[in-house]
Scaffold this active site. Structure first.
Site, mmCIF file in Angstrom:
data_model
loop_
_atom_site.group_PDB
_atom_site.id
_atom_site.type_symbol
_atom_site.label_atom_id
_atom_site.label_comp_id
_atom_site.label_asym_id
_atom_site.label_seq_id
_atom_site.Cartn_x
_atom_site.Cartn_y
_atom_site.Cartn_z
ATOM 1 N N GLU A 1 9.610 17.429 14.190
ATOM 2 C CA GLU A 1 9.893 17.023 12.770
ATOM 3 C C GLU A 1 9.187 18.065 11.988
ATOM 4 O OE1 GLU A 1 11.096 13.014 10.150
ATOM 5 O OE2 GLU A 1 9.048 13.162 10.956
ATOM 6 N N CYS B 1 13.460 11.285 6.459
ATOM 7 C CA CYS B 1 13.389 11.094 7.852
ATOM 8 C C CYS B 1 14.929 11.061 8.438
ATOM 9 C CB CYS B 1 13.109 9.710 7.991
ATOM 10 S SG CYS B 1 13.807 8.162 7.345
ATOM 11 N N LYS C 1 0.771 -1.169 0.096
ATOM 12 C CA LYS C 1 -0.035 0.128 0.090
ATOM 13 C C LYS C 1 0.758 1.158 -0.074
ATOM 14 C CE LYS C 1 -2.491 3.323 1.488
ATOM 15 N NZ LYS C 1 -1.956 4.799 1.321
ATOM 16 N N GLU D 1 9.094 2.337 11.216
ATOM 17 C CA GLU D 1 10.109 3.439 10.996
ATOM 18 C C GLU D 1 9.683 4.626 10.729
ATOM 19 O OE1 GLU D 1 12.622 6.133 10.175
ATOM 20 O OE2 GLU D 1 12.009 5.425 8.279
ATOM 21 N N VAL E 1 0.561 7.996 12.778
ATOM 22 C CA VAL E 1 0.057 6.862 12.054
ATOM 23 C C VAL E 1 1.007 5.686 12.438
ATOM 24 C CG1 VAL E 1 -0.275 5.749 9.970
ATOM 25 C CG2 VAL E 1 -0.680 8.410 10.223
ATOM 26 N N GLY E 2 2.008 5.591 12.744
ATOM 27 C CA GLY E 2 2.880 4.413 12.805
ATOM 28 C C GLY E 2 2.319 3.817 14.178
ATOM 29 N N GLY F 1 6.504 5.956 7.945
ATOM 30 C CA GLY F 1 5.892 7.251 7.849
ATOM 31 C C GLY F 1 5.808 7.820 9.081
ATOM 32 N N SER F 2 4.773 8.728 9.465
ATOM 33 C CA SER F 2 4.625 9.452 10.548
ATOM 34 C C SER F 2 4.313 8.756 11.962
ATOM 35 C CB SER F 2 3.254 10.384 10.440
ATOM 36 O OG SER F 2 2.195 9.869 10.579
ATOM 37 N N ASN F 3 4.779 9.423 13.023
ATOM 38 C CA ASN F 3 4.858 8.846 14.338
ATOM 39 C C ASN F 3 3.218 8.650 14.813
ATOM 40 O OD1 ASN F 3 7.764 9.936 14.273
ATOM 41 N ND2 ASN F 3 7.622 9.048 16.366
#
Length: 487
Positions: free
Chosen positions: A389, A288, A179, A254, A236-237, A232-234
């Site tokens: 970030e 990143c 995805k 990551e 969502v992760g 991806g982002s923190n």
């Protein structure tokens, strides 16, 4: 391969064929340089996702039975096809997310190299002989695949990151449902077409596009997806990780970084400036591992600042397809707005803009999502621009008195992805290596960029503490089976 067209609608790739989603809705991929539509992709549903996962589940039963050599040969073929179509894939990347064509070609070439590296893994050992207490018995371990892998990938490296997840998953006998981010889904479709042309069995690799809340979250929740690998982002992760953990799935995250680069009093300042520019502003700071905090000892602070500003002034901002462009636009309007928000926050907190902070005035660039490279002076560690970030072309200069203070400031964030120091002093190097909280540590080199054969991942909030790439990928995409045979 299909030719990129601004009006083309790209389909999902499920069970060996390109097919439309069950919904009539599509999502537009927008060129951040001029807002033109690069292409449309499917806004897929859970029904489409279920079909892709089922295809992968069934295909994996036979795929895992192939030898590593057989699987590797298909990866070699995919690498050759991607290399043949490198220019087309790279141009798609530049049009979709804005990085310069030179960088896009370099990333695509890296994708080729990753495929070949993991193709070679098919010939390497997958276990160990273990002494048994019974002298008439044979005992050994073997690495075995986990099943269906759900790979959720970002827009900033639309070739390298999907491939460094997909290639090891496949070589070790798993099947994959990929995805990609919508902002880079056209490029992802072109990469998957290389696998299609290479002759991979139906269902072994699948591509499904759509909203993260539907497809990304759906992969994390799906009982038949054994493994989730996410970049991806923190925010969502964390959600993906919690969902996967709740049902006992293996997961790998990551996420973000707020990466420091320390400039010691004895540093080669010209070398350091070049590293800050490359590590902090290439790809418009949308890495990143980019250098966002530049921590400089007071003895060289003013001289370094003068050299840095002079170098930033030479940067040519423009469309990534133009040969003389050094830095392209932000990848999307949302990202542009995020960067502008943080620049305003830096001003409100009392930091001084030395250069940038605005957008180019050229008429030809006004339709794009451009931000000029920006350098803040007198940034302190409690400021938002020193903690969060930004993912844009913004550098924060921070003055310190000692290396010990520099390391303390560098560690004073929730992230721990990459870090660098510039010094000629071996003692300072060793102190930095031991005391810095980062998964990737570099000396006299930029923070950005990773070696494909080396483990990659962060500490603290930057990752879930597993590692990607190199031999570390084997640990994540397989599990160990211990075998005891009585003679």
């Amino acid at each position: 391969m299909t030719t990129l067209s601004p009006i083309k609608t790209f389909l999902n790739y499920i069970n060996g064929s390109w097919q439309a989603g069950s919904s009539d809705e599509t999502l537009a991929s927008i060129n951040p340089a001029n807002r033109e539509v690069v292409g449309y992709v499917q806004s897929s549903t859970r029904e489409d996702l279920n079909e892709a996962v089922e295809a992968a589940k069934q295909a994996q039963k036979e795929w895992r039975k192939l030898s590593g050599t057989e699987r590797g040969n298909l990866l070699f073929k995919a690498a050759d096809i991607l290399e043949k179509n490198l220019d087309e894939v790279a141009e798609s990347m530049t049009r979709e997310m804005g990085k310069t064509l030179t960088e896009a070609k370099g990333e695509t070439a890296r994708g080729v190299a990753i495929l070949r590296y993991y193709a070679g893994e098919g010939m390497r050992k997958m276990g160990d002989l273990i002494p048994a207490s019974d002298g008439t018995a044979l005992q050994f371990s073997k690495r075995v695949p986990l099943g269906v892998v759900g790979a959720i990938t970002p827009w900033n490296f639309p070739v390298a990151i999907p491939i460094w997840k997909v290639a090891p998953a496949l070589i070790y006998g798993n099947a994959v449902v990929l995805k990609p981010a919508t902002e880079a889904a056209v490029t992802a479709a072109k990469v998957i077409e290389c696998f299609n042309q290479a002759g991979f069995p139906k269902g072994v690799i699948n591509l499904i596009t759509g909203k993260g809340s539907v497809i990304g979250q759906g992969l994390a929740e799906h009982q038949d997806v054994a493994v989730i690998t996410f970049t991806g982002s923190n925010s969502v992760g964390k959600q993906i990780g919690q969902t996967a953990a709740a049902r006992g799935a293996k997961y790998q995250l990551e996420m973000g970084g707020k990466n420091p680069i320390i400039i010691a009093n004895d540093a080669d300042l010209d070398q350091a400036v070049a590293a800050v520019l490359s590590g902090g502003l290439k790809s418009t700071g949308q890495k990143c591992t980019c250098s966002s905090r530049v921590i400089v000892q007071s003895g060289v602070y003013e001289e370094f600042k003068e050299k840095l500003i002079a170098a930033v002034k030479t940067i040519k901002v423009g469309n990534g397809l133009d040969a003389d462009t050094w830095m392209g636009p932000c990848a999307s309007e949302d990202q542009y707005n995020t960067v502008k928000y943080y620049i305003q926050k830096g001003i409100e907190e009392g930091s001084q803009i030395l250069i940038g902070g605005d957008s180019p005035e050229s008429e030809e660039l006004k339709q794009g999502f451009y931000v000029n490279p920006t350098v803040f002076d007198n940034v302190t560690t409690n400021m938002i621009i020193a903690q969060e970030e930004i993912f844009g072309p913004v550098l924060a200069l921070m003055k310190v008195e000692s290396i010990e203070e520099a390391i303390e400031v560098a560690n004073d964030v929730e992230f721990g992805l990459s870090a660098s120091i510039f010094t000629k002093d071996i003692s300072k190097m060793l102190t930095f290596i031991d005391d810095i909280d980062a998964g990737l540590v570099r000396v006299n080199y930029e923070t950005a960029g990773v070696e494909l054969q080396a483990p990659f991942g962060g500490m603290k909030a930057s990752s879930s503490h597993s590692r990607e790439q190199g031999e570390a990928a084997k640990e994540f995409f397989t599990t160990t089976k211990t075998v005891f045979i009585k003679g």
